[in-house]
Design a protein around this motif. Structure first.
Motif, PDB file in Angstrom:
ATOM      1  N   ASN A  23       0.816  -1.227   0.000  1.00 33.26           N
ATOM      2  CA  ASN A  23       0.000   0.000   0.000  1.00 33.26           C
ATOM      3  C   ASN A  23       0.846   1.272   0.000  1.00 33.26           C
ATOM      4  O   ASN A  23       0.385   2.328   0.439  1.00 33.26           O
ATOM      5  CB  ASN A  23      -0.938  -0.004   1.217  1.00 33.26           C
ATOM      6  N   ARG A  30      -1.162   9.611   2.640  1.00 33.57           N
ATOM      7  CA  ARG A  30      -1.665   9.928   3.986  1.00 33.57           C
ATOM      8  C   ARG A  30      -0.614  10.599   4.848  1.00 33.57           C
ATOM      9  O   ARG A  30      -0.911  11.476   5.651  1.00 33.57           O
ATOM     10  CB  ARG A  30      -2.178   8.644   4.651  1.00 33.57           C
TER      11      ARG A  30
ATOM     12  N   ARG B 135     -13.128   8.745  12.626  1.00 29.88           N
ATOM     13  CA  ARG B 135     -11.754   8.949  13.097  1.00 29.88           C
ATOM     14  C   ARG B 135     -10.942   7.657  12.973  1.00 29.88           C
ATOM     15  O   ARG B 135      -9.794   7.710  12.502  1.00 29.88           O
ATOM     16  CB  ARG B 135     -11.730   9.520  14.518  1.00 29.88           C
ATOM     17  N   PRO B 136     -11.477   6.478  13.352  1.00 25.83           N
ATOM     18  CA  PRO B 136     -10.718   5.242  13.081  1.00 25.83           C
ATOM     19  C   PRO B 136     -10.343   5.077  11.599  1.00 25.83           C
ATOM     20  O   PRO B 136      -9.234   4.673  11.287  1.00 25.83           O
ATOM     21  CB  PRO B 136     -11.669   4.132  13.543  1.00 25.83           C
ATOM     22  N   HIS B 138      -9.847   7.483   9.522  1.00 22.23           N
ATOM     23  CA  HIS B 138      -8.883   8.530   9.188  1.00 22.23           C
ATOM     24  C   HIS B 138      -7.549   8.357   9.886  1.00 22.23           C
ATOM     25  O   HIS B 138      -6.499   8.671   9.330  1.00 22.23           O
ATOM     26  CB  HIS B 138      -9.471   9.909   9.524  1.00 22.23           C
ATOM     27  N   SER B 139      -7.553   7.825  11.127  1.00 29.04           N
ATOM     28  CA  SER B 139      -6.264   7.785  11.828  1.00 29.04           C
ATOM     29  C   SER B 139      -5.840   6.400  12.293  1.00 29.04           C
ATOM     30  O   SER B 139      -4.745   6.253  12.825  1.00 29.04           O
ATOM     31  CB  SER B 139      -6.218   8.799  12.980  1.00 29.04           C
ATOM     32  N   SER B 140      -6.662   5.380  12.088  1.00 34.07           N
ATOM     33  CA  SER B 140      -6.206   4.031  12.441  1.00 34.07           C
ATOM     34  C   SER B 140      -6.012   3.135  11.219  1.00 34.07           C
ATOM     35  O   SER B 140      -4.999   2.457  11.106  1.00 34.07           O
ATOM     36  CB  SER B 140      -7.190   3.364  13.415  1.00 34.07           C
ATOM     37  N   LEU B 141      -6.978   3.108  10.316  1.00 33.00           N
ATOM     38  CA  LEU B 141      -6.869   2.199   9.166  1.00 33.00           C
ATOM     39  C   LEU B 141      -6.058   2.830   8.036  1.00 33.00           C
ATOM     40  O   LEU B 141      -6.391   2.709   6.866  1.00 33.00           O
ATOM     41  CB  LEU B 141      -8.265   1.814   8.664  1.00 33.00           C
ATOM     42  N   THR B 142      -4.953   3.466   8.404  1.00 32.73           N
ATOM     43  CA  THR B 142      -4.180   4.235   7.435  1.00 32.73           C
ATOM     44  C   THR B 142      -3.137   3.379   6.716  1.00 32.73           C
ATOM     45  O   THR B 142      -2.502   3.847   5.782  1.00 32.73           O
ATOM     46  CB  THR B 142      -3.470   5.405   8.134  1.00 32.73           C
ATOM     47  N   GLY B 143      -2.964   2.136   7.152  1.00 27.09           N
ATOM     48  CA  GLY B 143      -2.077   1.227   6.434  1.00 27.09           C
ATOM     49  C   GLY B 143      -2.832   0.418   5.397  1.00 27.09           C
ATOM     50  O   GLY B 143      -2.242  -0.352   4.655  1.00 27.09           O
ATOM     51  N   ASP B 144      -4.144   0.588   5.358  1.00 34.25           N
ATOM     52  CA  ASP B 144      -4.997  -0.251   4.515  1.00 34.25           C
ATOM     53  C   ASP B 144      -5.619   0.504   3.344  1.00 34.25           C
ATOM     54  O   ASP B 144      -5.847   1.708   3.422  1.00 34.25           O
ATOM     55  CB  ASP B 144      -6.155  -0.815   5.351  1.00 34.25           C
TER      56      ASP B 144
END
Lengths: 406, 406
Positions: A23, A30, B135-136, B138-144
């Motif tokens: 990714n 991001r 928010r998850p 936007h700021s947690s699932l950012t590797g996906d």
């Protein structure tokens, strides 16, 4: 460019490399600049693997390289992980880790160093694998007082209990099957005795209290004594048995515990089957919420680690202020916690009915067809200390006791 | 001190005031300074309510007060909400809102203004009420790369379908009951026709694509045609019927849709009952995850709004970079989306078996005891456009069609 060094090229480490490479483009968008894998630390070499070009065997090369912004610790265990993480933070590098043992033991201290150095120490993957739970607690549920967190935090035992529920299988059979399928270790102690779940609930309890919760202080009971007959009783009551790690707040007091519990089918965690994890949260304003996903596995865990890396890359020179001080939290003993208890007892309910009601309040009997020489009952709501005191008189008759979760 | 003005003292507005007053102490700790309610804007007065002291009837007082840092828009509707939010952002104030209509229509533009002014425009409560989801993402699932979001995003219709499932009740009965219990409006159109869910999935689709998804472009079908007999078929197949709002990515293409769907009991959304909402997310690395909670209600919604306020208060002068440009995303038509279709047909399966198999591939028949003069079947996996073409020949025999979700 943001430079990253990964410590350990095992399951999670190779997952982190795979997530970033797969990714790369959206991750760069991001972050706002290129996320560059500069080093992978491992004792081994990986000839033929593209990672070989960035393999180093020497941590000093990483910690002394001023270009390295973020260190990813995915080696596991306390040492040398602890030393490497501490030195990385002291050198002004942010750290992301999936290492629950390290976080449970040294989380508060490492967060303090990160704050002093104006960098970040993040560990989303250490609880619930890929499930976003720590960041939501830290940056979403900030209008709430979290009154309860109860989780299915160990996939191995949940896989086993699910098999026992659906197939009526016994503990030894499902353990063997889990081992054969690679879901359980040859030495399954950390999972089946609840130690893994215990470290995770210690981390969650620390995050919601803002103080140090030592996992050694948490009452921890595994699933080794759960039998096929227990599961029959559970089904008869419209319930199942799950290994729950829980942390509850009552006024100023916080109680934490890991133990198998009976769970009614109306509970959001009832349907969490197989190796999945799920975390139930009750906020005083939000009410009930639940977070569900893969609690382990190479890519889900790596996904959470990379989420932390991106968060750190987006916040250079800015500590995100996770509150978890070194001040130790004195947990309330489980004796104070009120709940109902399911008891299997030798003999016949008719004989002891009156006596049981006098000791355990308004009890409900549970009968299983064909179950000889024993009966089951659920006590009224009572503090665990009181239950224990009353149970002494029935020591030789009680076959087993399982806690009932609302 | 961080000063907050709340626009609208209705259900959510009074909830926001209640959350802040109840949890003032912990909220201040998390912000790092005092969060002060300076104004509440409403046309009405509230004599006897402590809020009366800070009531103003004039928006100009708020927007021209340089001390106001954060404006909370909880009035609902497009105007004057849009004008007030825009002017607040232009005046350099951050804005938090629960207003899905406003966000779906003007989100991209308002985010752009926020970015230019180095403030924030957050709207967690606009989708899924109290459930942390934006928010998850936007700021947690950012590797996906998020490949699918499928949600039960409307509590009213989920309450109704749950009743139909468990009680075998018909649509009209459960609608009346939902209205009598206050779960449905006297004019229930926005809920039962899927318009509410449609605005929410438009917001989610915009967030995961980074582009403007217009809700008018999304195929939207409500639950008004679902009958007790449909639910009988669903049960026979080990399924239920849910109103799903979904957004799926296939390669570069994104397709979004709101429609009632058959859902197998192995799907994580199967067990989401009553007024609760739940959002299923599939990431290309994370795999499956799910977020569950109260999708509406005064305090859960207010909890999410206050979470946004705290996030904004912790980030003064720093735009959090939510990516959602004004560039319009051309959605893929539903004709391209492959799935299976459940069809109820007049007549008897024996007569048309061969013809149906030739048109719809390997079909599975479903028979309900006592259901006279009709039968049901599920088609093979096929693009919806192909199904529609084939279905034309059976126009006078087809009683109904319901899409099947994996």
């Amino acid at each position: 460019m943001v430079n990253v060094a990964v410590l350990g090229y095992g399951t999670v480490g190779s997952g982190v490399v795979e997530v970033i490479r797969t990714n790369q483009e959206v991750i760069n968008q991001r972050v706002g600049e290129t996320l560059n894998l500069k080093y992978v630390l491992d004792l081994r070499d990986f000839p033929g693997d593209p990672v070989q070009e960035i393999i180093t065997h020497d941590f000093e090369e990483i910690v002394q390289d001023k270009e390295v912004d973020i260190v990813v610790e995915v080696m596991g265990g306390i040492e040398p992980a602890y030393t490497f993480v501490k030195r990385s933070l002291e050198a002004g590098k942010s750290v992301a880790t999936s290492n629950k043992a390290l976080v449970a033991k040294h989380g508060a201290e490492l967060l303090k160093i990160a704050k002093e150095k104006n960098v970040n120490f993040l560990f989303e993957a250490s609880v619930g694998g890929g499930i976003p739970i720590l960041r939501p607690l830290h940056s979403s549920l900030t209008g709430d007082v979290v009154e309860e967190i109860t989780g299915i935090l160990n996939g191995t035992t949940n896989y086993m209990l699910t098999k026992m529920f659906y197939e009526g299988a016994n503990y030894d059979e499902v353990l063997k099957e889990a081992q054969d399928n690679g879901y359980a270790e040859r030495n399954p102690e950390a999972d089946v005795e609840g130690y893994d779940a215990c470290r995770k609930i210690a981390i969650l309890a620390s995050i919601i209290s803002g103080k140090q919760v030592d996992f050694e202080d948490i009452y921890c009971e595994g699933i080794t004594k759960i039998t096929a007959d227990d599961m029959k009783y559970a089904k008869e009551m419209g319930m199942t048995i799950k290994l729950l790690a829980t942390c509850k707040r009552e006024g100023d007091k916080i109680c934490a515990m890991v133990s198998p519990c009976l769970l009614h089918k109306s509970h959001p965690l009832f349907n969490i089957d197989g190796v999945f994890n799920s975390i139930f949260v009750h906020g005083n304003m939000l009410g009930d919420a639940m977070f569900y996903g893969s609690g382990a596995g190479k890519l889900p865990t790596a996904s959470a680690v990379v989420g932390d890396i991106v968060e750190e890359a987006k916040n250079p020179g800015r500590n995100l202020g996770v509150m978890w001080s070194e001040e130790k939290l004195e947990l309330e003993g489980k004796e104070e916690l009120k709940r109902r208890f399911f008891v299997r007892m030798k003999g016949s309910p008719e004989v002891v009915k009156g006596k049981l009601a006098a000791d355990f309040g308004e009890i409900e009997f549970v009968n299983i067809e064909g179950m000889q020489g024993e009966f089951g009952f659920v006590t009224a709501l009572m503090p665990e200390g009181e239950y224990e005191k009353k149970a002494v008189a029935y020591q030789s008759e009680i076959i087993s006791m399982i806690r009932v979760e609302k």
